[in-house]
Design an enzyme around this catalytic site. Structure first.
Site, mmCIF file in Angstrom:
data_model
loop_
_atom_site.group_PDB
_atom_site.id
_atom_site.type_symbol
_atom_site.label_atom_id
_atom_site.label_comp_id
_atom_site.label_asym_id
_atom_site.label_seq_id
_atom_site.Cartn_x
_atom_site.Cartn_y
_atom_site.Cartn_z
ATOM 1 N N TYR A 1 0.828 -1.220 0.000
ATOM 2 C CA TYR A 1 0.000 0.000 0.000
ATOM 3 C C TYR A 1 0.864 1.273 0.000
ATOM 4 O O TYR A 1 0.747 2.092 -0.923
ATOM 5 C CB TYR A 1 -1.021 -0.002 1.147
ATOM 6 C CG TYR A 1 -1.801 1.283 1.229
ATOM 7 C CD1 TYR A 1 -2.801 1.576 0.306
ATOM 8 C CD2 TYR A 1 -1.514 2.245 2.193
ATOM 9 C CE1 TYR A 1 -3.501 2.772 0.348
ATOM 10 C CE2 TYR A 1 -2.203 3.440 2.240
ATOM 11 C CZ TYR A 1 -3.198 3.702 1.324
ATOM 12 O OH TYR A 1 -3.883 4.903 1.367
ATOM 13 N N LYS B 1 1.273 4.061 -3.085
ATOM 14 C CA LYS B 1 0.911 5.475 -2.941
ATOM 15 C C LYS B 1 2.122 6.367 -3.260
ATOM 16 O O LYS B 1 1.987 7.430 -3.866
ATOM 17 C CB LYS B 1 0.389 5.773 -1.532
ATOM 18 C CG LYS B 1 -0.926 5.113 -1.174
ATOM 19 C CD LYS B 1 -2.085 5.489 -2.064
ATOM 20 C CE LYS B 1 -2.652 6.862 -1.831
ATOM 21 N NZ LYS B 1 -3.874 7.095 -2.665
#
Ligand SMILES: NC(=O)C1=CN([C@@H]2O[C@H](COP(=O)(O)OP(=O)(O)OC[C@H]3O[C@@H](n4cnc5c(N)ncnc54)[C@H](O)[C@@H]3O)[C@@H](O)[C@H]2O)C=CC1
Ligand SMILES: C[C@H](CCCC(C)(C)O)[C@H]1CC[C@H]2[C@@H]3[C@H](O)CC4=CC(=O)CC[C@]4(C)[C@H]3CC[C@]12C
Length: 369
Positions: free
Chosen positions: A159, A163
């Protein structure tokens, strides 16, 4: 009336407009962007609440689509002036594969950028995350830092990696020529942990507490501070950035801004108790009931169980080595960059943010019973 219609000239597209943050951005735009003519809401799953928005003066267009499909994104974007890209796969629990997270968060963002270039959409606001910075894999604290605070931003989890890559793509795209010859203006907003109406993790923790007889057991020392920001203020920041990007392109283009407000600095658990307490839950213990090594052992066991059970079922509890490390590492921001660059002031005070969140929890609670 004619003047009003003339002033309404802009077309906005919000990707992920049916998510937790996206819904607040959509509602905030309708309330606070008088220049809006059409609002397009692009999401994999469209909410039925969109219907109630279709009665006002702004044309609300719901588009069911997938950001990983470049043609769908480009078709949705044709003729839009501004895109607010909040769509993303928020998964730190191992529900989705690393490949899927990358595809949605990185390829999806690349598709949005290419669609801007192709269709001539000149302004792109990207919802990044504090996780682009940290906490890092070494668990270094980030204490009341700002956008310029030096920090070793090294990640392994899919994750934050996704990002960080997506944010980099957005910032590098600033200045690219879009169809029609004008330069693309981009910037990225980095919320810390968002809370407020619609926050699913808060609901999950609440239900966990109910199952434990109305109690939660302290796992993290109260001294570990965690950055939190109210969803209404995060939405407001997106609306303001989108509004100001044109006039202040030279200053704001290619910039990152932490999302902040007046929410108090507290540990993750103590902060949640601000809402869960008034809903009848109690946090047991002034210090963690289990030593950290034992919690980490349980977290590793959870990860092992997830891996073993994967062929049969999805086991994705809140506690895993990554979430434990996140919750156990101080990460707070203290900055006024958004105020300096585009005049941001939080729209909701801490008291208002707290009250709204409690009312939402209590209303949900009575529906559930
Ligand atoms: N929740 C939080 O605490 C934080 C969230 N963020 C970022 O804010 C953004 C929004 O997050 P949340 O609202 O919390 O998540 P969410 O899961 O509630 O909303 C994400 C939305 O994106 C949509 N979406 C997912 N995959 C898609 C795809 N392939 N195509 C089109 N739409 C798709 C989902 O259907 C959902 O409506 C994300 O980019 C996330 O990384 C950043 C910092 C903190
Ligand atoms: C679920 C975690 C709390 C678990 C408590 C424990 C270990 C006792 O069971 C949450 C702690 C920190 C949260 C993350 C943080 O707020 C930053 C985030 C930013 C994002 O961009 C997405 C959400 C999140 C990763 C958020 C997710 C839940 C926590 C890991």
């Amino acid at each position: 009336m004619a003047d009003f219609a003339q002033a309404q000239k802009l077309v906005y597209l919000v990707t992920g407009g049916c998510g937790f943050l996206g819904e607040h951005v959509v509602r905030m735009l309708l309330q606070r962007e008088p220049r809006l003519r059409e609002l397009r809401i692009f999401d994999l799953h469209l909410g039925s609440w969109l219907e109630e928005l279709k009665t006002g003066t702004v044309q609300v267009t719901a588009i069911q689509g997938d950001v990983t499909q470049a043609d769908e994104v480009a078709a949705a974007m044709a003729g839009a002036h501004v895109v607010i890209h909040t769509a993303g796969l928020v998964d730190v629990f191992g529900r989705a594969s690393p490949e899927t997270i990358h595809e949605v968060n990185v390829q999806g963002t690349q598709n949005v950028i290419e669609a801007c270039v192709q269709t001539g959409t000149q302004f792109l606001v990207y919802t990044s995350s504090m996780e682009v910075v940290g906490p890092n894999i070494k668990g270094h604290p980030f204490y009341r830092g700002n956008e310029d605070t030096p920090y070793e931003a090294v990640h392994r989890h899919p994750y934050p990696c996704s990002k960080a890559l997506a944010e980099q793509l957005v910032l590098e795209a600033n200045g690219r020529e879009v169809h029609g010859g004008l330069p693309l203006v981009t910037c990225a907003l980095r919320p810390t942990g968002i809370y407020g109406e619609g926050h699913q993790i808060m609901r999950d923790i609440y239900h966990q507490g109910l199952r434990l007889g109305g109690r939660l057991f302290r796992a993290i020392p109260a001294s570990v501070e965690h950055g939190r920001v109210y969803v209404g203020n995060v939405a407001w920041m997106h609306v303001l950035v989108a509004r100001e990007l044109e006039q202040r392109a030279a200053l704001m283009g290619g910039q990152v801004y932490f999302c902040y407000d007046k929410s108090p600095y507290k540990s993750y658990e103590d902060f949640n108790m601000e809402f869960l307490g008034p809903c009848g839950l109690r946090l047991v213990g002034t210090r963690p009931l289990l030593p950290y090594w034992l919690l980490m052992l349980l977290a590793v066991l959870n990860a092992l169980l997830q891996w073993l059970l994967r062929p049969l079922l999805l086991y994705a509890p809140l506690l895993n080595p990554y979430t434990l490390a996140m919750a156990n590492t101080t990460f707070t921001v203290s900055t006024n960059k958004a105020q300096r660059h585009f005049g941001y002031e939080p729209l909701f005070s801490w008291e208002e943010s707290r009250t709204r969140t409690i009312l939402w929890m209590q209303a949900k609670d009575s529906v559930a019973q």
